[in-house]
Scaffold this active site. Structure first.
Site, PDB file in Angstrom:
ATOM      1  N   ASP A  34       2.475   9.228   2.147  1.00 56.71           N
ATOM      2  CA  ASP A  34       2.202   7.896   1.603  1.00 56.71           C
ATOM      3  C   ASP A  34       3.441   7.020   1.702  1.00 56.71           C
ATOM      4  O   ASP A  34       4.437   7.265   1.038  1.00 56.71           O
ATOM      5  CB  ASP A  34       1.757   8.025   0.143  1.00 56.71           C
ATOM      6  CG  ASP A  34       0.368   8.614   0.037  1.00 56.71           C
ATOM      7  OD1 ASP A  34      -0.551   8.049   0.636  1.00 56.71           O
ATOM      8  OD2 ASP A  34       0.208   9.665  -0.625  1.00 56.71           O
ATOM      9  N   HIS A  65       0.106   7.148   5.897  1.00 55.87           N
ATOM     10  CA  HIS A  65      -0.755   6.129   5.287  1.00 55.87           C
ATOM     11  C   HIS A  65       0.154   4.962   4.923  1.00 55.87           C
ATOM     12  O   HIS A  65       0.912   5.046   3.963  1.00 55.87           O
ATOM     13  CB  HIS A  65      -1.437   6.766   4.058  1.00 55.87           C
ATOM     14  CG  HIS A  65      -2.227   5.822   3.215  1.00 55.87           C
ATOM     15  ND1 HIS A  65      -2.687   6.170   1.961  1.00 55.87           N
ATOM     16  CD2 HIS A  65      -2.638   4.548   3.438  1.00 55.87           C
ATOM     17  CE1 HIS A  65      -3.346   5.135   1.449  1.00 55.87           C
ATOM     18  NE2 HIS A  65      -3.321   4.148   2.305  1.00 55.87           N
TER      19      HIS A  65
HETATM   20  C1  DX5 Z   1      -2.445   6.676  -3.555  1.00 52.84           C
HETATM   21  C2  DX5 Z   1      -2.095   7.517  -2.364  1.00 52.84           C
HETATM   22  C3  DX5 Z   1      -2.690   8.859  -2.407  1.00 52.84           C
HETATM   23  C4  DX5 Z   1      -2.212   9.728  -3.538  1.00 52.84           C
HETATM   24  C5  DX5 Z   1      -3.261  10.742  -3.827  1.00 52.84           C
HETATM   25  O1  DX5 Z   1      -1.951   5.399  -3.368  1.00 52.84           O
HETATM   26  O2  DX5 Z   1      -2.576   6.889  -1.188  1.00 52.84           O
HETATM   27  O3  DX5 Z   1      -2.532   9.539  -1.163  1.00 52.84           O
HETATM   28  O4  DX5 Z   1      -1.009  10.386  -3.281  1.00 52.84           O
HETATM   29  O5  DX5 Z   1      -2.908  11.435  -4.963  1.00 52.84           O
HETATM   30  P1  DX5 Z   1      -3.999  12.037  -5.943  1.00 52.84           P
HETATM   31  O6  DX5 Z   1      -4.734  13.094  -5.201  1.00 52.84           O
HETATM   32  O7  DX5 Z   1      -3.175  12.564  -7.062  1.00 52.84           O
HETATM   33  O8  DX5 Z   1      -4.917  10.907  -6.369  1.00 52.84           O
HETATM   34 ZN    ZN Z   2      -2.592   8.077   0.705  1.00 51.17          ZN
END
Ligand code: DX5
Ligand code: ZN
Length: 220
Positions: A34, A65
């Protein structure tokens, strides 16, 4: 085929290589990274140098991402840094067709991301240029948020859109995925499951990945 993409946002950043080795051992086949800029989303995480290091630390494909403004300025650099999947928010890029084409030209898979409040009609003209769609099931910016239940129906509608057009686009889902909802989103048509807290939150990342995979095993 369902794949688990652990999000390293919830991992121990002092031991990233070990954390990734553990999830690989549990059956994870993608590593979700992320990237947040404190502008498009209200949080700052990691960028190119970390992606470069991770590319040396694992053979698993890195899925970056991009939660950043002006993603078109940086997308290709993430491929050069070692990302094999790069996704761009439709809300962040007025020239997303160009950005997706640039990612593909560099040799990576190109993804389009949609926030929970963005209509799926925003994908109308870009779906055919993307290798995958990343549906957000929380508002981006933080790990550990609660899954938005309406996301299941959105996965189903997106799956229908893809099938109607005869495309091969894969669906990835991100945010609040855990044992209570993974089966539902898989049945609705999601194939790549991002999970941060559910994987790294309990002290046994390999076991957590195994559990998530098992929860969808009978669907095949
Ligand atoms: C949120 C991120 C996600 C996050 C997911 O902005 O894009 O990828 O890390 O984490 P969980 O699974 O804890 O919701
Ligand atoms: Zn993400």
């Amino acid at each position: 085929m369902v794949e688990i993409a652990p999000s390293i946002l919830s991992a121990d950043f002092t031991r990233l290589a070990e954390e990734i080795a553990a999830v690989e051992h549990g059956g994870a086949t993608i590593v979700h990274v992320d990237v947040m800029d404190g502008h498009f989303v209200p949080n700052i995480t990691v960028g190119l140098p970390v992606v470069r290091s991770l590319a040396r630390a694992t053979q698993l494909p890195l899925d970056t991402h991009l939660m950043i403004s002006e993603p078109g300025r940086y997308a290709e650099q993430f491929v050069e840094a070692g990302a094999r999947m790069v996704s761009v928010h439709v809300e962040a890029d007025p020239h997303i067709h160009r950005t997706l084409a640039a990612i593909r030209k560099k040799g990576a898979k190109a993804g389009v991301v949609v926030n929970p409040a963005t209509s799926l009609s925003a994908l109308d003209e870009v779906l055919q240029y993307a290798d995958y769609v990343l549906l957000m099931s929380v508002n981006p910016g933080f790990g550990g948020q609660q899954f938005i239940p309406a996301s299941v129906e959105r996965v189903r509608r997106l799956r229908r859109m893809i099938e109607e057009r005869g495309l091969e686009t894969r669906i990835e889902i991100d945010g609040g995925i855990d044992l209570t909802n993974i089966e539902k989103v898989a049945a609705a048509g999601a194939e790549i499951m991002v999970a941060g807290t559910a994987v790294f939150g309990q002290g046994d990342p390999a076991g957590a990945v195994r559990g998530l995979l098992n929860a969808t095993a009978q669907l095949v």
